[in-house]
Design a protein around this motif. Structure first.
Motif, mmCIF file in Angstrom:
data_model
loop_
_atom_site.group_PDB
_atom_site.id
_atom_site.type_symbol
_atom_site.label_atom_id
_atom_site.label_comp_id
_atom_site.label_asym_id
_atom_site.label_seq_id
_atom_site.Cartn_x
_atom_site.Cartn_y
_atom_site.Cartn_z
ATOM 1 N N TYR A 113 0.811 -1.208 0.000
ATOM 2 C CA TYR A 113 0.000 0.000 0.000
ATOM 3 C C TYR A 113 0.851 1.268 0.000
ATOM 4 N N GLN A 114 2.003 1.211 0.663
ATOM 5 C CA GLN A 114 2.852 2.405 0.695
ATOM 6 C C GLN A 114 3.365 2.765 -0.691
ATOM 7 N N ARG A 115 3.777 1.756 -1.450
ATOM 8 C CA ARG A 115 4.218 2.020 -2.815
ATOM 9 C C ARG A 115 3.046 2.479 -3.680
ATOM 10 N N ALA A 116 1.877 1.895 -3.418
ATOM 11 C CA ALA A 116 0.695 2.318 -4.166
ATOM 12 C C ALA A 116 0.450 3.806 -3.951
ATOM 13 N N VAL A 117 0.574 4.247 -2.706
ATOM 14 C CA VAL A 117 0.385 5.666 -2.395
ATOM 15 C C VAL A 117 1.421 6.520 -3.123
ATOM 16 N N ILE A 118 2.656 6.062 -3.169
ATOM 17 C CA ILE A 118 3.714 6.815 -3.841
ATOM 18 C C ILE A 118 3.369 7.037 -5.312
ATOM 19 N N TYR A 119 2.950 5.968 -5.968
ATOM 20 C CA TYR A 119 2.662 6.080 -7.403
ATOM 21 C C TYR A 119 1.346 6.807 -7.674
ATOM 22 N N TYR A 120 0.344 6.574 -6.832
ATOM 23 C CA TYR A 120 -0.897 7.335 -7.003
ATOM 24 C C TYR A 120 -0.637 8.827 -6.821
ATOM 25 N N THR A 121 0.226 9.147 -5.860
ATOM 26 C CA THR A 121 0.560 10.554 -5.613
ATOM 27 C C THR A 121 1.247 11.166 -6.825
ATOM 28 N N ALA A 122 2.200 10.418 -7.396
ATOM 29 C CA ALA A 122 2.920 10.921 -8.566
ATOM 30 C C ALA A 122 1.954 11.219 -9.710
ATOM 31 N N ALA A 123 0.998 10.325 -9.921
ATOM 32 C CA ALA A 123 0.025 10.529 -10.995
ATOM 33 C C ALA A 123 -0.963 11.639 -10.638
ATOM 34 N N ALA A 124 -1.384 11.658 -9.380
ATOM 35 C CA ALA A 124 -2.359 12.667 -8.945
ATOM 36 C C ALA A 124 -1.788 14.075 -9.062
ATOM 37 N N LYS A 125 -0.528 14.244 -8.748
ATOM 38 C CA LYS A 125 0.091 15.562 -8.831
ATOM 39 C C LYS A 125 0.187 16.063 -10.268
ATOM 40 N N HIS A 128 -4.020 13.391 -12.839
ATOM 41 C CA HIS A 128 -4.705 12.168 -13.284
ATOM 42 C C HIS A 128 -5.917 11.946 -12.367
ATOM 43 N N PRO A 129 -7.154 12.102 -12.868
ATOM 44 C CA PRO A 129 -8.335 12.092 -11.999
ATOM 45 C C PRO A 129 -8.585 10.789 -11.260
ATOM 46 N N THR A 130 -8.345 9.652 -11.907
ATOM 47 C CA THR A 130 -8.596 8.393 -11.215
ATOM 48 C C THR A 130 -7.564 8.155 -10.125
ATOM 49 N N ALA A 131 -6.322 8.586 -10.383
ATOM 50 C CA ALA A 131 -5.293 8.491 -9.348
ATOM 51 C C ALA A 131 -5.652 9.388 -8.169
ATOM 52 N N GLU A 132 -6.184 10.573 -8.460
ATOM 53 C CA GLU A 132 -6.614 11.474 -7.389
ATOM 54 C C GLU A 132 -7.689 10.809 -6.533
ATOM 55 N N ASN A 133 -8.646 10.155 -7.186
ATOM 56 C CA ASN A 133 -9.709 9.472 -6.457
ATOM 57 C C ASN A 133 -9.158 8.347 -5.597
ATOM 58 N N ASN A 134 -8.280 7.539 -6.167
ATOM 59 C CA ASN A 134 -7.750 6.402 -5.427
ATOM 60 C C ASN A 134 -6.832 6.838 -4.287
ATOM 61 N N LEU A 135 -6.079 7.901 -4.525
ATOM 62 C CA LEU A 135 -5.232 8.441 -3.458
ATOM 63 C C LEU A 135 -6.103 8.942 -2.315
ATOM 64 N N HIS A 154 -9.553 16.708 -0.071
ATOM 65 C CA HIS A 154 -8.822 17.489 -1.077
ATOM 66 C C HIS A 154 -8.722 16.736 -2.396
ATOM 67 N N TRP A 155 -8.306 15.474 -2.337
ATOM 68 C CA TRP A 155 -8.090 14.722 -3.569
ATOM 69 C C TRP A 155 -9.398 14.265 -4.204
ATOM 70 N N TYR A 156 -10.393 13.919 -3.390
ATOM 71 C CA TYR A 156 -11.702 13.610 -3.976
ATOM 72 C C TYR A 156 -12.237 14.822 -4.743
ATOM 73 N N ARG A 157 -12.098 15.989 -4.134
ATOM 74 C CA ARG A 157 -12.611 17.204 -4.773
ATOM 75 C C ARG A 157 -11.845 17.504 -6.063
#
Length: 324
Positions: A113-125, A128-135, A154-157
């Motif tokens: 999960y920690q790595r998932a957060v790292i990569y979702y964060t990279a995409a969200a920044k 990337h809308p789906t990454a923002e949702n998942n983050l 914040h990220w859902y919005r």
């Protein structure tokens, strides 16, 4: 996360939704790609592989996506991981999202999960809308990161403002539940409305509940019936239970035992056991001809539409019949 309502969906359902959304996004990018075979217009895997091996970032991502989905090649999560890593290391947001998904689901790699957060964060920044949702979901549930409802909000919005309907529904759910943020039924209704207007079925059902109960909006059984009908027609068993109750009581729709019986039958078939007792008590008041007519209508529904699904886990409240 995604998807997954309650409202923020259960993690397993969210994952299914994420993948569906991811595939849709990837498909759109693939269709706009530069690697058609010249005959069918479909992506040429050999050409894609050549471009990827030559360092084409988009090709690296699309090749990873092909391995992830099994499109044109045997499904292979390890290969998907490999090509996503190459593309993500050079700034590909979709590839970073794909890596986040693989690590979150433990596909082709040990679940992390920690790595998932790292990569979702990279995409969200990178927006990337789906990454923002998942983050946001990771922050909401404390998976791979310290639980932080405000970061989740914040990220859902951020995703919701980009039109990500799952995020819109999840944001609405966050406000409805008041999970770490101020409970705000008005905001919940607003975001359910936005997602429902886009045709997102879980939001349609939840919006119907809000109009039925008057949470964040003025009670309006007719509007509740409108939205619960839409969800019912998509095969949501919980919505079918609620619609059956509206017809049985004549709330927002004409009193109609045949229609009520039909929707109760469909709800039971879809796995909504709470509809069974409603169906049994209603049929005691009906003639055999009415019961037969309801059965015929239910059968016709099945022939013309998708089979009813199990009761959606996105429902934010109890069935209408439990709120007299």
């Amino acid at each position: 996360m995604v998807m997954n309502s309650r409202t923020s969906f259960q993690v397993t359902l969210l994952a299914l939704i994420w993948f569906s959304t991811f595939a849709k996004i990837a498909e759109g990018q693939e269709n706009a790609g530069r690697y058609p075979d010249g005959k069918t217009g479909q992506v040429d895997i050999a050409s894609l592989m050549q471009h990827a091996q030559n360092g084409d970032v988009k090709a690296e991502y699309l090749l990873g996506r092909s391995y992830m989905t099994g499109a044109g090649v045997p499904q292979n999560y390890e290969e998907a991981l490999k090509w996503y890593q190459k593309a993500a290391s050079r700034g590909s947001a979709p590839a970073a999202f794909g890596l986040g998904y693989l690590y979150e689901q433990g596909k082709g790699v040990a679940r992390d999960y920690q790595r998932a957060v790292i990569y979702y964060t990279a995409a969200a920044k990178q927006g990337h809308p789906t990454a923002e949702n998942n983050l946001a979901s990771m922050y909401e549930h404390g998976q791979g990161v310290r639980r932080n409802p405000h970061e989740a909000e914040h990220w859902y919005r951020a995703a919701a403002k980009q039109g990500e309907v799952t995020a819109q529904c999840n944001l609405a759910s966050l406000y409805f539940r008041g999970r770490g943020v101020r409970r705000d039924y008005s905001q919940a209704a607003t975001w359910f409305q936005v997602a429902a207007a886009a045709g997102y079925t879980p939001a349609e059902e939840n919006l119907a509940w809000m109009y039925y109960t008057g949470a964040g909006v003025k009670v309006d059984h007719a509007i509740a019936a409108k939205w619960v009908l839409r969800a019912s027609e998509e095969g949501y068993a919980r919505a079918q239970l609620d619609l059956g109750y509206l017809y049985e009581q004549g709330k927002g729709v004409p009193l109609d035992y045949v229609s009520a019986c039909m929707w109760y039958q469909l709800a039971v078939t879809g796995g909504e056991e709470r509809a069974r007792s409603k169906l049994e008590s209603l049929t005691r008041l009906m003639t055999r001809a009415q019961i037969s007519e309801a059965g015929d209508k239910a059968a016709q529904f099945h022939r013309s539409r998708a089979t009813a699904s199990a009761s959606t886990p996105d429902a934010i409240g109890s069935p209408f019949s439990e709120r007299h």
